[in-house]
Scaffold this motif. Structure first.
Motif, PDB file in Angstrom:
ATOM      1  N   THR A  88     109.722   0.318  38.886  1.00 47.80           N
ATOM      2  CA  THR A  88     111.036  -0.367  38.720  1.00 47.80           C
ATOM      3  C   THR A  88     111.756   0.619  38.553  1.00 47.80           C
ATOM      4  OG1 THR A  88     110.390  -0.507  36.840  1.00 47.80           O
ATOM      5  CG2 THR A  88     110.023  -2.440  38.218  1.00 47.80           C
ATOM      6  N   HIS A  91     114.701   1.506  41.181  1.00 50.25           N
ATOM      7  CA  HIS A  91     114.715   0.719  42.363  1.00 50.25           C
ATOM      8  C   HIS A  91     116.733   0.870  42.619  1.00 50.25           C
ATOM      9  CE1 HIS A  91     118.336  -1.258  39.159  1.00 50.25           C
ATOM     10  NE2 HIS A  91     117.859  -0.128  38.300  1.00 50.25           N
ATOM     11  N   GLU A  92     117.187   1.851  42.021  1.00 46.85           N
ATOM     12  CA  GLU A  92     118.416   1.999  43.423  1.00 46.85           C
ATOM     13  C   GLU A  92     118.510   2.354  44.278  1.00 46.85           C
ATOM     14  OE1 GLU A  92     120.994   4.576  40.136  1.00 46.85           O
ATOM     15  OE2 GLU A  92     121.467   2.524  38.880  1.00 46.85           O
ATOM     16  N   ASN A  95     116.559   0.307  46.932  1.00 46.19           N
ATOM     17  CA  ASN A  95     118.033   0.038  47.880  1.00 46.19           C
ATOM     18  C   ASN A  95     119.254   0.332  48.126  1.00 46.19           C
ATOM     19  OD1 ASN A  95     116.896  -2.289  45.803  1.00 46.19           O
ATOM     20  ND2 ASN A  95     118.864  -2.731  43.807  1.00 46.19           N
ATOM     21  N   ASP A 102     121.833  -5.687  44.215  1.00 46.33           N
ATOM     22  CA  ASP A 102     121.226  -7.017  43.141  1.00 46.33           C
ATOM     23  C   ASP A 102     123.135  -6.959  42.529  1.00 46.33           C
ATOM     24  OD1 ASP A 102     119.451  -5.543  42.744  1.00 46.33           O
ATOM     25  OD2 ASP A 102     119.078  -4.308  41.862  1.00 46.33           O
ATOM     26  N   PRO A 106     118.976  -9.615  40.626  1.00 51.28           N
ATOM     27  CA  PRO A 106     118.186  -8.531  41.057  1.00 51.28           C
ATOM     28  C   PRO A 106     116.834  -8.840  42.206  1.00 51.28           C
ATOM     29  CG  PRO A 106     117.639 -10.083  39.234  1.00 51.28           C
ATOM     30  CD  PRO A 106     118.536 -10.637  39.715  1.00 51.28           C
ATOM     31  N   SER A 108     116.263  -6.411  43.476  1.00 46.78           N
ATOM     32  CA  SER A 108     115.611  -5.288  43.573  1.00 46.78           C
ATOM     33  C   SER A 108     113.786  -6.182  43.261  1.00 46.78           C
ATOM     34  CB  SER A 108     116.259  -3.540  43.349  1.00 46.78           C
ATOM     35  OG  SER A 108     116.362  -4.471  42.198  1.00 46.78           O
ATOM     36  N   TYR A 109     114.246  -6.684  42.054  1.00 44.90           N
ATOM     37  CA  TYR A 109     112.385  -7.194  41.152  1.00 44.90           C
ATOM     38  C   TYR A 109     111.809  -8.094  42.197  1.00 44.90           C
ATOM     39  CZ  TYR A 109     109.736  -8.075  37.461  1.00 44.90           C
ATOM     40  OH  TYR A 109     108.882  -7.853  36.273  1.00 44.90           O
ATOM     41  N   GLN A 323     113.218  -4.568  32.880  1.00 43.75           N
ATOM     42  CA  GLN A 323     114.604  -5.144  33.862  1.00 43.75           C
ATOM     43  C   GLN A 323     115.557  -4.519  32.361  1.00 43.75           C
ATOM     44  OE1 GLN A 323     115.241  -5.528  37.445  1.00 43.75           O
ATOM     45  NE2 GLN A 323     113.004  -4.407  36.742  1.00 43.75           N
ATOM     46  N   GLN A 327     119.340  -1.929  31.141  1.00 40.61           N
ATOM     47  CA  GLN A 327     120.614  -2.699  31.313  1.00 40.61           C
ATOM     48  C   GLN A 327     120.935  -1.967  29.787  1.00 40.61           C
ATOM     49  OE1 GLN A 327     120.040  -7.565  32.483  1.00 40.61           O
ATOM     50  NE2 GLN A 327     121.905  -6.534  32.991  1.00 40.61           N
ATOM     51  N   MET A 469     118.271  -9.747  34.379  1.00 39.80           N
ATOM     52  CA  MET A 469     121.155  -9.152  34.792  1.00 39.80           C
ATOM     53  C   MET A 469     121.011 -10.319  34.400  1.00 39.80           C
ATOM     54  SD  MET A 469     121.842  -7.431  38.472  1.00 39.80           S
ATOM     55  CE  MET A 469     121.847  -9.039  38.770  1.00 39.80           C
TER      56      MET A 469
END
Length: 527
Positions: A88, A91-92, A95, A102, A106, A108-109, A323, A327, A469
């Motif tokens: 997790t 994810h960037e 992606n 995203d 999201p 990427s999840y 997640q 954030q 998110m």
């Protein structure tokens, strides 16, 4: 979490979830009560234990053997559960490589969602194989399969490959974790003896998921996201020889089946009682029965329904933080995703502290036997919920409120981290209490009851974080966590009704009533 789930062949038709921690007791006693004997009608030798002291019976193993196998099983749970959340933090990069966005959702999840769904499906359909093939070989074959599905996680050339392979990896991990839980029910005979091993299993189950981002963060920071898969393959592969030599068969029916097979090879018509009872039952019948009974309990039993929601939401929340933490901490303090991964160690610290609390919960449960007027001399099932309710209100809800209203850039990062630790502690206490209560209250049908709880935990774990998110972006850091806190607080209130009217609720449930009658019979027999 969870979430759950010994040898349940004499109790229930399935082997699911964390229920395995408890339900092996009665079957073991049945098997040890009979000697090997001949039936005159068909001249078949029924193989059973060679008396109460048979060293082949896992209940008669030395404490060193029992704790060694328990430790290996718990460690396996911890090391494999990390696979669910370890990517997790990357994810960037994922992606960017696969051109995933995203911005509005999201996406990427999805690899984590597919992992959790795979676990839910496999726990219902594949775990019954242990009934016929035993624990050891199901464990080893599944572990090898798990290693195979780690490889494409590291080498994936498109996003779809990552999602599909993680579905099967999650299925393997669910089997491995639940097989590990089975060990405890198979080697620890009494409920009191299982108390510490059960709580140890649950904390490794939850902490394994929570520590994933903590382990993944430095790998991603110093190497690349693909090395998260490479290193998992290396350390999990290095452990395979240890499992091969140390993970002994501990399922009583499987051991007796091996003895019967050896006698048949010598020309003796020998069968274990389990083989005789299973004759005519196809694998399809076993799987169908395993998959349908939990659903029936979920829709007909209020205790199972509420317990599934409470446990599922608790475990799902721990996944949601994979997640929301990023954030919150990147938004408040400008941290990188890797730094946000490190702070989730607070959840793991809380889970360890919660494990200590579960030991006190066990003491409350066993001392309740002195005031049980329904079945004198046996603990009250609802005593399992005392600390779980407190943990839900002050641990989970209190931790979320703390996390919510310390989310200000003017406050140090340690303040919301304390809230995360409180959530971790409450999560372990709640999941342990619910699992113990359901297993104790449903006894014979514990496998099915906790089986649906495991499915609920996987469902919440897979889909609840998808809303993180949007939830935190729309409501803001303070009110998003506050909403979760209120939901958790509401779920913590429902079990209070079970504590107050537990006797009446059990009297109205045909499943729970049967469990109560069994305990009353055992209590009379022991006098």
């Amino acid at each position: 979490m969870v979430f759950a789930r010994g040898d349940v062949s004499g109790h229930d038709d399935q082997a699911l979830g964390m229920n395995h921690l408890h339900s092996g007791d009665d079957c073991g006693r049945k098997l040890t009560s009979a000697q090997e004997h001949h039936t005159s009608a068909s001249d078949i030798t029924v193989v059973s234990w060679d008396g109460d002291k048979d060293p082949g019976n896992p209940y008669n193993w030395s404490p060193k053997q029992k704790w060694t196998l328990t430790a290996v099983a718990a460690f396996t749970t911890f090391i494999t559960m990390m696979n669910g959340t370890i990517i997790t933090v990357a994810h960037e990069a994922i992606n960017e490589e696969f051109n995933i966005s995203d911005a509005s959702f999201p996406h990427s999840y999805w690899p984590v969602t597919s992992w959790a769904v795979g676990g839910s499906v496999s726990s219902l359909l594949i775990l019954p194989l242990m009934e016929d093939f035993g624990v050891r070989w199901v464990f080893l074959i599944t572990y090898v399969a798990f290693l195979c599905f780690i490889i494409p996680q590291a080498l994936a050339q498109n996003f779809a490959t990552l999602i599909v392979t993680r579905f099967f990896a999650g299925g393997c991990v669910s089997i491995l974790a639940n097989t590990s839980a089975t060990v405890i029910g198979n080697v620890w005979e009494t409920e009191k003896a299982r108390n510490i091993p059960v709580s140890l299993y649950i904390v490794t189950y939850l902490a394994g998921s929570s520590i994933g981002p903590v382990i993944g963060a430095p790998i991603y920071h110093y190497l690349s996201w693909r090395w998260i898969g490479y290193l998992q393959l290396i350390w999990c592969g290095a452990l395979l020889p240890m499992y091969y030599f140390m993970f002994k068969e501990c399922r009583g029916t499987a051991i007796l089946g091996q003895r019967a097979k050896a006698l048949r090879e010598d020309g003796v018509r020998a069968y274990s009682q389990h083989e005789i009872d299973s004759e005519g039952n196809s694998m399809l019948m076993i799987v169908v029965r395993s998959a349908t009974r939990p659903i029936i309990l979920f829709f007909t039993e209020s205790v199972v329904f509420v317990s599934t929601l409470w446990s599922g939401f608790t475990v799902g929340t721990l996944y949601l933080f994979t997640q929301s933490v990023e954030q919150v901490f990147t938004g408040l303090y400008g941290w990188t995703p890797a730094q946000a991964g490190y702070v989730q160690a607070a959840i793991v610290i809380g889970e360890i502290l919660g494990w200590v609390g579960t030991l006190f919960s066990g003491k409350l449960y066993f001392t309740s036997a002195s005031r049980n007027t329904e079945v004198p001399g046996t603990p009250i099932p609802e005593a399992r919920l005392y600390l779980a309710i407190v943990g839900g209100m002050f641990g989970l809800s209190g931790g979320m409120f703390t996390y919510a209203w310390t989310s200000y850039p003017s406050l140090p990062w340690i303040a919301p981290a304390v809230g995360l630790a409180m959530v971790g502690a409450g999560g372990v206490i709640v999941v342990t209490g619910i699992s113990d209560y359901v297993v104790d209250a449903y006894s014979k049908y514990a496998a099915s009851a906790v089986g649906i709880m495991v499915a609920g935990e996987n469902t919440f774990s897979g889909f609840l974080p998808l809303a993180a998110m949007s939830l935190y972006s729309t409501l803001g850091f303070n009110w998003a966590s506050t909403v979760l806190a209120f939901i958790s607080f509401g779920l913590s209130l429902a079990p209070i009704l079970f504590v107050i009217w537990g006797k009446e609720i059990r009297a109205r449930s045909p499943f729970m009533k049967e469990a109560t009658m069994e305990k009353r019979t055992e209590s009379i027999d022991s006098v």
